[in-house]
Design a protein around this motif. Structure first.
Motif, PDB file in Angstrom:
ATOM      1  N   THR A   3      70.897 -11.019  24.067  1.00  0.00           N
ATOM      2  CA  THR A   3      70.583  -9.296  24.437  1.00  0.00           C
ATOM      3  C   THR A   3      68.666  -9.675  25.623  1.00  0.00           C
ATOM      4  O   THR A   3      68.749  -8.764  26.107  1.00  0.00           O
ATOM      5  N   SER A   4      68.562 -10.897  25.444  1.00  0.00           N
ATOM      6  CA  SER A   4      67.656 -10.951  26.174  1.00  0.00           C
ATOM      7  C   SER A   4      67.483 -12.335  27.434  1.00  0.00           C
ATOM      8  O   SER A   4      68.135 -12.834  26.749  1.00  0.00           O
ATOM      9  N   PRO A   5      66.594 -11.986  28.044  1.00  0.00           N
ATOM     10  CA  PRO A   5      66.203 -12.762  29.416  1.00  0.00           C
ATOM     11  C   PRO A   5      65.401 -14.699  28.839  1.00  0.00           C
ATOM     12  O   PRO A   5      64.378 -15.110  29.557  1.00  0.00           O
ATOM     13  N   ILE A   6      65.121 -14.776  27.501  1.00  0.00           N
ATOM     14  CA  ILE A   6      65.003 -16.031  26.943  1.00  0.00           C
ATOM     15  C   ILE A   6      65.175 -17.638  26.892  1.00  0.00           C
ATOM     16  O   ILE A   6      66.843 -16.933  27.170  1.00  0.00           O
ATOM     17  N   THR A   7      64.180 -18.134  27.140  1.00  0.00           N
ATOM     18  CA  THR A   7      65.298 -19.960  27.254  1.00  0.00           C
ATOM     19  C   THR A   7      65.627 -20.115  25.228  1.00  0.00           C
ATOM     20  O   THR A   7      64.744 -19.994  24.848  1.00  0.00           O
ATOM     21  N   ALA A   8      65.967 -21.179  24.853  1.00  0.00           N
ATOM     22  CA  ALA A   8      65.789 -21.992  23.819  1.00  0.00           C
ATOM     23  C   ALA A   8      63.995 -22.699  23.986  1.00  0.00           C
ATOM     24  O   ALA A   8      63.700 -22.611  22.639  1.00  0.00           O
ATOM     25  N   ARG A   9      64.202 -23.144  25.156  1.00  0.00           N
ATOM     26  CA  ARG A   9      62.357 -23.878  25.010  1.00  0.00           C
ATOM     27  C   ARG A   9      61.269 -22.656  24.693  1.00  0.00           C
ATOM     28  O   ARG A   9      60.325 -22.940  23.564  1.00  0.00           O
ATOM     29  N   SER A  10      61.800 -21.075  24.988  1.00  0.00           N
ATOM     30  CA  SER A  10      61.171 -19.822  24.765  1.00  0.00           C
ATOM     31  C   SER A  10      60.445 -20.570  23.100  1.00  0.00           C
ATOM     32  O   SER A  10      59.760 -19.531  22.122  1.00  0.00           O
ATOM     33  N   LEU A  11      61.432 -20.788  21.948  1.00  0.00           N
ATOM     34  CA  LEU A  11      61.597 -20.336  20.709  1.00  0.00           C
ATOM     35  C   LEU A  11      61.452 -21.724  19.716  1.00  0.00           C
ATOM     36  O   LEU A  11      60.750 -21.336  19.038  1.00  0.00           O
ATOM     37  N   GLN A  12      60.827 -22.702  20.601  1.00  0.00           N
ATOM     38  CA  GLN A  12      60.814 -24.220  20.491  1.00  0.00           C
ATOM     39  C   GLN A  12      59.334 -23.600  19.640  1.00  0.00           C
ATOM     40  O   GLN A  12      59.113 -24.060  17.666  1.00  0.00           O
ATOM     41  N   LYS A  13      58.317 -23.122  20.211  1.00  0.00           N
ATOM     42  CA  LYS A  13      57.272 -22.703  18.886  1.00  0.00           C
ATOM     43  C   LYS A  13      56.991 -22.008  17.897  1.00  0.00           C
ATOM     44  O   LYS A  13      57.022 -21.949  16.501  1.00  0.00           O
ATOM     45  N   PRO A  14      57.290 -21.047  18.163  1.00  0.00           N
ATOM     46  CA  PRO A  14      57.422 -19.779  16.762  1.00  0.00           C
ATOM     47  C   PRO A  14      58.438 -20.647  16.048  1.00  0.00           C
ATOM     48  O   PRO A  14      58.651 -19.529  14.259  1.00  0.00           O
ATOM     49  N   SER A 325      64.523  -4.805  41.044  1.00  0.00           N
ATOM     50  CA  SER A 325      63.719  -4.930  40.051  1.00  0.00           C
ATOM     51  C   SER A 325      64.749  -5.873  38.842  1.00  0.00           C
ATOM     52  O   SER A 325      64.249  -7.189  38.666  1.00  0.00           O
ATOM     53  N   LEU A 326      66.672  -5.446  38.984  1.00  0.00           N
ATOM     54  CA  LEU A 326      67.173  -6.776  38.606  1.00  0.00           C
ATOM     55  C   LEU A 326      67.057  -7.732  39.527  1.00  0.00           C
ATOM     56  O   LEU A 326      67.711  -8.822  38.482  1.00  0.00           O
ATOM     57  N   ASN A 327      66.778  -8.279  40.532  1.00  0.00           N
ATOM     58  CA  ASN A 327      67.070  -9.455  41.301  1.00  0.00           C
ATOM     59  C   ASN A 327      65.144 -10.245  40.793  1.00  0.00           C
ATOM     60  O   ASN A 327      65.646 -11.334  40.498  1.00  0.00           O
ATOM     61  N   SER A 328      64.213  -9.182  40.446  1.00  0.00           N
ATOM     62  CA  SER A 328      62.683 -10.070  40.053  1.00  0.00           C
ATOM     63  C   SER A 328      63.923 -10.517  38.577  1.00  0.00           C
ATOM     64  O   SER A 328      63.079 -11.742  38.389  1.00  0.00           O
ATOM     65  N   LYS A 329      64.052  -9.831  37.954  1.00  0.00           N
ATOM     66  CA  LYS A 329      64.356 -10.159  36.523  1.00  0.00           C
ATOM     67  C   LYS A 329      65.345 -11.625  36.103  1.00  0.00           C
ATOM     68  O   LYS A 329      64.843 -12.529  35.822  1.00  0.00           O
ATOM     69  N   ILE A 330      66.052 -11.359  37.207  1.00  0.00           N
ATOM     70  CA  ILE A 330      67.333 -12.371  37.230  1.00  0.00           C
ATOM     71  C   ILE A 330      66.263 -13.572  37.967  1.00  0.00           C
ATOM     72  O   ILE A 330      66.575 -14.770  36.839  1.00  0.00           O
ATOM     73  N   LYS A 331      65.479 -13.358  39.278  1.00  0.00           N
ATOM     74  CA  LYS A 331      64.994 -14.639  39.246  1.00  0.00           C
ATOM     75  C   LYS A 331      63.742 -15.160  38.394  1.00  0.00           C
ATOM     76  O   LYS A 331      63.640 -16.166  38.354  1.00  0.00           O
ATOM     77  N   GLN A 332      63.118 -14.199  37.698  1.00  0.00           N
ATOM     78  CA  GLN A 332      62.415 -14.877  36.462  1.00  0.00           C
ATOM     79  C   GLN A 332      63.258 -15.345  35.528  1.00  0.00           C
ATOM     80  O   GLN A 332      61.923 -16.502  34.979  1.00  0.00           O
ATOM     81  N   PHE A 333      64.372 -15.124  35.326  1.00  0.00           N
ATOM     82  CA  PHE A 333      64.500 -16.243  34.643  1.00  0.00           C
ATOM     83  C   PHE A 333      65.023 -17.209  34.228  1.00  0.00           C
ATOM     84  O   PHE A 333      65.353 -18.188  33.880  1.00  0.00           O
ATOM     85  N   ARG A 334      66.179 -17.405  35.765  1.00  0.00           N
ATOM     86  CA  ARG A 334      66.126 -18.549  36.475  1.00  0.00           C
ATOM     87  C   ARG A 334      64.844 -19.282  36.440  1.00  0.00           C
ATOM     88  O   ARG A 334      65.264 -20.996  35.947  1.00  0.00           O
ATOM     89  N   ALA A 335      63.019 -18.643  36.968  1.00  0.00           N
ATOM     90  CA  ALA A 335      62.517 -19.734  36.870  1.00  0.00           C
ATOM     91  C   ALA A 335      62.126 -20.058  35.503  1.00  0.00           C
ATOM     92  O   ALA A 335      61.401 -21.132  35.648  1.00  0.00           O
ATOM     93  N   LEU A 337      64.295 -21.147  32.944  1.00  0.00           N
ATOM     94  CA  LEU A 337      65.538 -21.820  32.903  1.00  0.00           C
ATOM     95  C   LEU A 337      64.804 -23.419  34.166  1.00  0.00           C
ATOM     96  O   LEU A 337      65.193 -24.772  33.385  1.00  0.00           O
ATOM     97  N   ARG A 338      63.758 -23.275  34.511  1.00  0.00           N
ATOM     98  CA  ARG A 338      63.298 -24.498  35.727  1.00  0.00           C
ATOM     99  C   ARG A 338      64.358 -24.438  36.612  1.00  0.00           C
ATOM    100  O   ARG A 338      65.267 -25.898  36.960  1.00  0.00           O
TER     101      ARG A 338
END
Length: 355
Positions: A3-14, A325-335, A337-338
């Motif tokens: 449900t959220s534009p997050i990556t597995a890497r963002s969950l590593q530390k917490p 705004s939606l395009n910006s969210k998609i691009k941020q999500f893509r960023a 993911l590198r």
């Protein structure tokens, strides 16, 4: 992650997990990506008929390696769950229309307004796919049409100022070399007394002329880029000083800025109606004609050709901001993911988050 534009890497530390292993586990086991019913055609098209609403936006964005996708979104979802109506590979009218035709005609007939930019291809897509929808051209894209000629004029003057400065630098060096050669001829051989005229430095640097605020002319034309894009009331003290210096030296830029600002004010008027907007636009076209700049005339003709769709803004004050705004969210999500390695899985994530 469903449900959220997050990556597995963002969950590593917490959560103290190994990001790469968790990412593979989510893709292969925790999610239903492997059994996703749309996986065979996801790269070509994805539709979400249940998300269709009366107010839509259409735009294009690059998902991977510059490949463009056409995205139709529901404005009422405000860039969250249920925002995606369709994602279609490419911008070809026939392909996008074929994908949208998979949505039942009864649902497509419910669409009352579609906002978009000045793309002719998207215009044809909307006409063929949503027959009862009013087309509203985005006011900010229209203002960009007028801003581009103004910035083009600024860059023209900047190049001229840089060229003039380079010529002055060359002349200064040539004159300095000439003076240095003359001083060598006047110098007495074997002179040990340091008194007398100071020697001319061969490597003396050229110091360009600076204005009252400390900028050189090319710097002034560079640093006023942002100020030319906003209303005068948003200028700071230093920006006001720069703009005064700019307009004193380049009256054409002041006229160009006045045209852009007057167009902005037409659409910022909260009391304006379709009819009053039409009258204001006709006056603006007359001012552009009097200015006599080819680039501005081209922008005005582009707006005039589709003036009815431009003026539809005054009916509901709708813009294409939700699509941007939606395009910006998609691009941020893509960023995050590198970059996108697996386009199918990326589209699956988008369908889960925004679909």
């Amino acid at each position: 992650m469903d449900t959220s534009p997050i990556t597995a890497r963002s969950l590593q530390k917490p959560y103290h997990i190994k990001a790469d292993e968790f990412g593979r586990a989510y893709k292969d086991h925790l999610s239903d990506f492997r059994s996703w019913k749309h996986i065979l055609h996801a790269r070509e098209w994805l539709i979400f008929p249940r998300n269709i609403g009366p107010n839509l936006s259409i735009d294009e964005t690059a998902l991977s390696n510059g490949d463009l996708y056409t995205i139709v979104s529901n404005k009422d979802a405000h860039g969250g769950k249920g925002a995606l109506v369709a994602i279609v590979s490419g911008t070809k009218v026939e392909d996008v229309v074929a994908a949208l035709m998979r949505i039942h005609w009864y649902l497509r007939c419910k669409v009352r307004e579609v906002t978009m930019d000045f793309s002719e291809g998207m215009h044809q897509i909307v006409l063929q796919s949503f027959p009862y929808a009013t087309i509203t051209l985005d006011r900010f894209h229209m203002q960009q049409l007028a801003t581009d000629p103004m910035q083009e004029l600024r860059l023209k003057y900047k190049k001229e100022a840089q060229k003039e400065q380079n010529e002055k630098r060359k002349l200064f060096k040539a004159q300095l070399a000439e003076k240095y050669e003359k001083s060598l001829k006047r110098r007495k051989k074997g002179k040990k007394d340091k008194r007398g005229r100071k020697p001319i430095r061969k490597n003396k640097a050229y110091v360009p002329e600076r204005l009252s605020n400390g900028d050189t002319l090319p710097e002034l034309l560079t640093r006023t880029r942002y100020s030319l894009m906003v209303s005068p009331e948003k200028w700071t003290g230093t920006q006001k000083e720069r703009m005064k210096l700019l307009f004193e030296r380049y009256p054409d830029l002041e006229k160009a800025y006045s045209l852009v600002h007057s167009l902005r004010m037409i659409f910022s008027n909260t009391r304006a109606t379709w009819i009053s907007g039409y009258e204001s636009m006709q006056n603006w076209f007359d001012k552009v004609r009097e200015f006599g700049n080819d680039s501005f005339n081209t922008a005005a003709e582009t707006i005039k050709d589709r003036l009815d769709e431009v003026l539809n803004y005054f009916i509901h004050r709708a813009t294409n901001a939700s699509a941007e705004s939606l395009n910006s969210k998609i691009k941020q999500f893509r960023a995050q993911l590198r970059g996108v390695v697996d386009i199918d899985f990326f589209l699956y994530r988008l369908s889960m988050i925004f679909g």
